[in-house]
Motif scaffolding. Structure first.
Motif, mmCIF file in Angstrom:
data_model
loop_
_atom_site.group_PDB
_atom_site.id
_atom_site.type_symbol
_atom_site.label_atom_id
_atom_site.label_comp_id
_atom_site.label_asym_id
_atom_site.label_seq_id
_atom_site.Cartn_x
_atom_site.Cartn_y
_atom_site.Cartn_z
ATOM 1 N N UNK A 18 0.833 -1.207 0.000
ATOM 2 C CA UNK A 18 0.000 0.000 0.000
ATOM 3 C C UNK A 18 0.867 1.255 0.000
ATOM 4 N N UNK A 19 1.988 1.235 0.713
ATOM 5 C CA UNK A 19 2.883 2.393 0.714
ATOM 6 C C UNK A 19 3.514 2.617 -0.654
ATOM 7 N N UNK A 20 3.787 1.550 -1.386
ATOM 8 C CA UNK A 20 4.282 1.701 -2.760
ATOM 9 C C UNK A 20 3.181 2.313 -3.625
ATOM 10 N N UNK A 21 1.950 1.822 -3.463
ATOM 11 C CA UNK A 21 0.826 2.388 -4.213
ATOM 12 C C UNK A 21 0.618 3.858 -3.847
ATOM 13 N N UNK A 22 0.796 4.196 -2.589
ATOM 14 C CA UNK A 22 0.690 5.586 -2.154
ATOM 15 C C UNK A 22 1.743 6.446 -2.859
ATOM 16 N N UNK A 23 2.949 5.952 -2.936
ATOM 17 C CA UNK A 23 4.017 6.674 -3.648
ATOM 18 C C UNK A 23 3.671 6.815 -5.130
ATOM 19 N N UNK A 24 3.192 5.733 -5.732
ATOM 20 C CA UNK A 24 2.798 5.776 -7.143
ATOM 21 C C UNK A 24 1.715 6.825 -7.378
ATOM 22 N N UNK A 25 0.727 6.846 -6.494
ATOM 23 C CA UNK A 25 -0.367 7.807 -6.667
ATOM 24 C C UNK A 25 0.097 9.251 -6.469
ATOM 25 N N UNK A 26 1.058 9.484 -5.593
ATOM 26 C CA UNK A 26 1.584 10.839 -5.430
ATOM 27 C C UNK A 26 2.275 11.312 -6.706
ATOM 28 N N UNK A 27 3.076 10.470 -7.302
ATOM 29 C CA UNK A 27 3.753 10.869 -8.537
ATOM 30 C C UNK A 27 2.770 11.006 -9.698
ATOM 31 N N UNK A 77 3.836 6.219 4.479
ATOM 32 C CA UNK A 77 4.979 6.997 4.010
ATOM 33 C C UNK A 77 4.479 8.396 3.682
ATOM 34 N N UNK A 78 5.257 9.416 4.039
ATOM 35 C CA UNK A 78 4.750 10.774 3.831
ATOM 36 C C UNK A 78 5.795 11.773 3.351
ATOM 37 N N UNK A 79 6.951 11.298 2.937
ATOM 38 C CA UNK A 79 7.985 12.204 2.436
ATOM 39 C C UNK A 79 8.160 12.045 0.935
ATOM 40 N N UNK A 80 8.269 13.177 0.245
ATOM 41 C CA UNK A 80 8.431 13.159 -1.202
ATOM 42 C C UNK A 80 9.667 12.365 -1.619
ATOM 43 N N UNK A 81 10.753 12.515 -0.880
ATOM 44 C CA UNK A 81 11.982 11.787 -1.231
ATOM 45 C C UNK A 81 11.752 10.277 -1.153
ATOM 46 N N UNK A 82 10.955 9.830 -0.191
ATOM 47 C CA UNK A 82 10.630 8.405 -0.089
ATOM 48 C C UNK A 82 9.718 7.964 -1.231
ATOM 49 N N UNK A 83 8.788 8.826 -1.638
ATOM 50 C CA UNK A 83 7.916 8.503 -2.766
ATOM 51 C C UNK A 83 8.740 8.331 -4.038
ATOM 52 N N UNK A 84 9.691 9.219 -4.247
ATOM 53 C CA UNK A 84 10.517 9.135 -5.454
ATOM 54 C C UNK A 84 11.324 7.844 -5.494
ATOM 55 N N UNK A 85 11.753 7.371 -4.334
ATOM 56 C CA UNK A 85 12.509 6.113 -4.265
ATOM 57 C C UNK A 85 11.603 4.898 -4.482
ATOM 58 N N UNK A 86 10.412 4.930 -3.910
ATOM 59 C CA UNK A 86 9.538 3.748 -3.895
ATOM 60 C C UNK A 86 8.713 3.577 -5.157
ATOM 61 N N UNK A 87 8.393 4.668 -5.819
ATOM 62 C CA UNK A 87 7.446 4.610 -6.930
ATOM 63 C C UNK A 87 8.062 4.058 -8.208
ATOM 64 N N UNK A 88 7.253 3.333 -8.953
ATOM 65 C CA UNK A 88 7.638 2.885 -10.297
ATOM 66 C C UNK A 88 7.229 3.904 -11.351
ATOM 67 N N UNK A 89 6.489 4.915 -10.947
ATOM 68 C CA UNK A 89 6.083 5.980 -11.862
ATOM 69 C C UNK A 89 7.161 7.054 -11.839
ATOM 70 N N UNK A 90 7.532 7.511 -12.999
ATOM 71 C CA UNK A 90 8.591 8.508 -13.127
ATOM 72 C C UNK A 90 7.996 9.860 -13.500
ATOM 73 N N UNK A 91 8.715 10.900 -13.180
ATOM 74 C CA UNK A 91 8.295 12.248 -13.544
ATOM 75 C C UNK A 91 8.353 12.417 -15.062
ATOM 76 N N UNK A 92 7.601 13.402 -15.558
ATOM 77 C CA UNK A 92 7.571 13.687 -16.993
ATOM 78 C C UNK A 92 8.003 15.114 -17.266
ATOM 79 N N UNK A 93 8.465 15.308 -18.455
ATOM 80 C CA UNK A 93 8.762 16.662 -18.917
ATOM 81 C C UNK A 93 7.458 17.448 -19.014
ATOM 82 N N UNK A 94 7.563 18.755 -19.124
ATOM 83 C CA UNK A 94 6.387 19.611 -19.229
ATOM 84 C C UNK A 94 6.051 19.980 -20.664
#
Length: 163
Positions: A18-27, A77-94
């Motif tokens: 669930x914490x991985x899913x939480x990170x994915x949803x934040x990204x 999990x509630x820190x952005x840095x942790x979300x970036x580490x845990x998530x399989x979703x990557x940021x995108x260009x604008x």
């Protein structure tokens, strides 16, 4: 945990996912904001509104996932840095085209669906019907949204496969 009637060890496995899913949803949420702010072109009005609808929904799911983790008596999990580490979703260009935005979102939907299915599989092993019910509804909703976004990118000469 005894008031829920769940095994703490099995539940901790569910919470990890669930914490991985939480990170994915934040990204995913932030990517939708990015696309909402930066979409241009002839599809601006439709997509600007659709991206807002999607990020409003994602924001609710972020809160519901975190609250489910708390209900299970663990800390989300509630820190952005942790979300970036845990998530399989990557940021995108604008500065990408509207059609690429949709393509990227559909890829992200595949990632989210894969993680949701993993959560439900592990929750099932722990007898956690509450998590299964919550995430099962998310799966159904995201599959429908994915179908609609995929239909948006189809050419009018394309058609669905006959049975």
């Amino acid at each position: 945990m005894s008031y829920l009637g769940l095994d703490e060890k099995k539940t901790s496995n569910t919470v990890k996912e669930l914490n991985i899913l939480l990170a994915d949803y934040h990204l995913y949420y932030q990517k939708l904001r990015n696309f909402h702010w930066n979409v241009i072109g002839k599809n601006f009005f439709d997509l600007h509104e659709k991206f807002e609808e999607l990020y409003d929904d994602a924001k609710l799911k972020v809160d519901e996932i975190a609250e489910r983790i708390l209900t299970l008596r663990f800390q989300p999990t509630s820190n952005l840095s942790d979300y970036l580490k845990a998530s399989s979703i990557k940021e995108s260009e604008s500065d990408i085209s509207d059609s690429n935005m949709i393509k990227i979102l559909l890829e992200d939907h595949g990632t989210l669906l894969k993680q949701m299915r993993k959560v439900t599989e592990i929750a099932e092993k722990g007898g956690d019907e509450g998590t299964i019910d919550l995430i099962g509804a998310y799966i159904r909703e995201l599959e429908k949204t994915s179908w609609m976004l995929d239909a948006w990118k189809m050419k009018t000469t394309e058609n669905h496969k006959p049975v």
